[in-house]
Design a protein around this motif. Structure first.
Motif, PDB file in Angstrom:
ATOM      1  N   ASP A 136      29.788 -33.114  37.549  1.00 40.03           N
ATOM      2  CA  ASP A 136      29.169 -33.168  36.226  1.00 40.03           C
ATOM      3  C   ASP A 136      29.000 -31.773  35.642  1.00 40.03           C
ATOM      4  OD1 ASP A 136      29.069 -35.893  36.475  1.00 40.03           O
ATOM      5  OD2 ASP A 136      26.920 -36.000  36.898  1.00 40.03           O
ATOM      6  N   SER A 139      32.549 -30.741  34.428  1.00 36.59           N
ATOM      7  CA  SER A 139      32.946 -31.386  33.171  1.00 36.59           C
ATOM      8  C   SER A 139      32.080 -30.907  32.020  1.00 36.59           C
ATOM      9  CB  SER A 139      32.878 -32.913  33.299  1.00 36.59           C
ATOM     10  OG  SER A 139      31.558 -33.357  33.526  1.00 36.59           O
ATOM     11  N   HIS A 161      30.783 -37.315  25.142  1.00 34.88           N
ATOM     12  CA  HIS A 161      30.907 -37.705  26.545  1.00 34.88           C
ATOM     13  C   HIS A 161      32.165 -38.534  26.775  1.00 34.88           C
ATOM     14  CE1 HIS A 161      27.042 -36.237  28.122  1.00 34.88           C
ATOM     15  NE2 HIS A 161      26.574 -36.485  26.905  1.00 34.88           N
ATOM     16  N   ASN A 165      35.220 -37.407  29.153  1.00 35.02           N
ATOM     17  CA  ASN A 165      35.698 -38.270  30.241  1.00 35.02           C
ATOM     18  C   ASN A 165      37.180 -38.610  30.068  1.00 35.02           C
ATOM     19  OD1 ASN A 165      33.199 -38.292  31.476  1.00 35.02           O
ATOM     20  ND2 ASN A 165      32.533 -40.179  30.459  1.00 35.02           N
TER      21      ASN A 165
END
Length: 209
Positions: A136, A139, A161, A165
């Motif tokens: 996390d 990213s 988000h 992703n």
């Protein structure tokens, strides 16, 4: 970058200084081919010509060996990608540089990234929490650039988000199918990934920087 798509170097496997590294390499190859649950520590020991007791000296369990693979991979991935994505420049330039680095790493370290991306479900308890936190945080480098770029009017999308992703999933897939002897070179592949993604989120049809 140095390639880590190794074969086990049997001739040097008993060099004490390199024993832990040979165990690591063998485990990466076996888990990439067979999966975590399809690989035993006995398989790893056999691959490097060691007794089980020697494996336990370096890695007390198969879970610890998987965790070591994921820790190293996530650490090295972030170290490779963070400088270009955090450098001075426009948000498009930073995102482009980050995508290129992400693709290059996943292709060059393909077996490690395959294990790290596909076997996180095999981690237990705190081990899983640790790797998810590392994932996390990594990213988040892309999420920050995407959100800032949207505020600046450079990017357009509905949810940062989801956009992050989608990027992680798209780029990680190169580790599954990339072959060094393929039709396109790795830099060409990385360039194509950046074009596809930047054009998708760009607020105007300008080319990636």
């Amino acid at each position: 970058m140095k390639s880590y798509d190794w074969g086990v170097q049997v001739a040097n496997r008993h060099d004490a200084k390199n024993t832990e590294e040979f165990i690591y390499r063998a485990a990466v190859e076996l888990m990439a081919a067979r999966g975590y649950h399809g690989t035993t520590l006995r398989d790893v020991a056999r691959a490097v010509g060691l007794q089980m007791s020697s494996i336990y000296y370096y890695f007390p369990s198969k879970q610890e060996l998987l965790l070591a693979i994921m820790r190293r991979t996530m650490r090295d991935l972030r170290a490779f990608v963070e400088p270009p994505i955090s450098a001075e420049g426009s948000f498009r330039a930073r995102l482009t540089a980050g995508i290129r680095a992400h693709v290059l790493f996943h292709a060059d370290r393909r077996l490690e990234t395959l294990v790290t991306d596909s076997e996180i479900r095999a981690l237990e308890g705190e081990n899983r929490d640790e790797i998810i936190a590392l994932r996390d945080a990594y990213s988040g480098l892309f999420l920050e650039v995407l959100e800032a770029g949207r505020r600046a009017g450079d990017f357009t999308f509905s949810d940062a988000h989801v956009a992050t992703n989608a990027l992680m999933t798209m780029c990680a897939g190169v580790a599954v199918w990339y072959q060094p002897e393929g039709r396109l070179s790795l830099p060409q592949i990385a360039e194509e990934f950046t074009r596809l993604y930047i054009r998708g989120v760009a607020a105007s049809p300008a080319q990636p920087e």
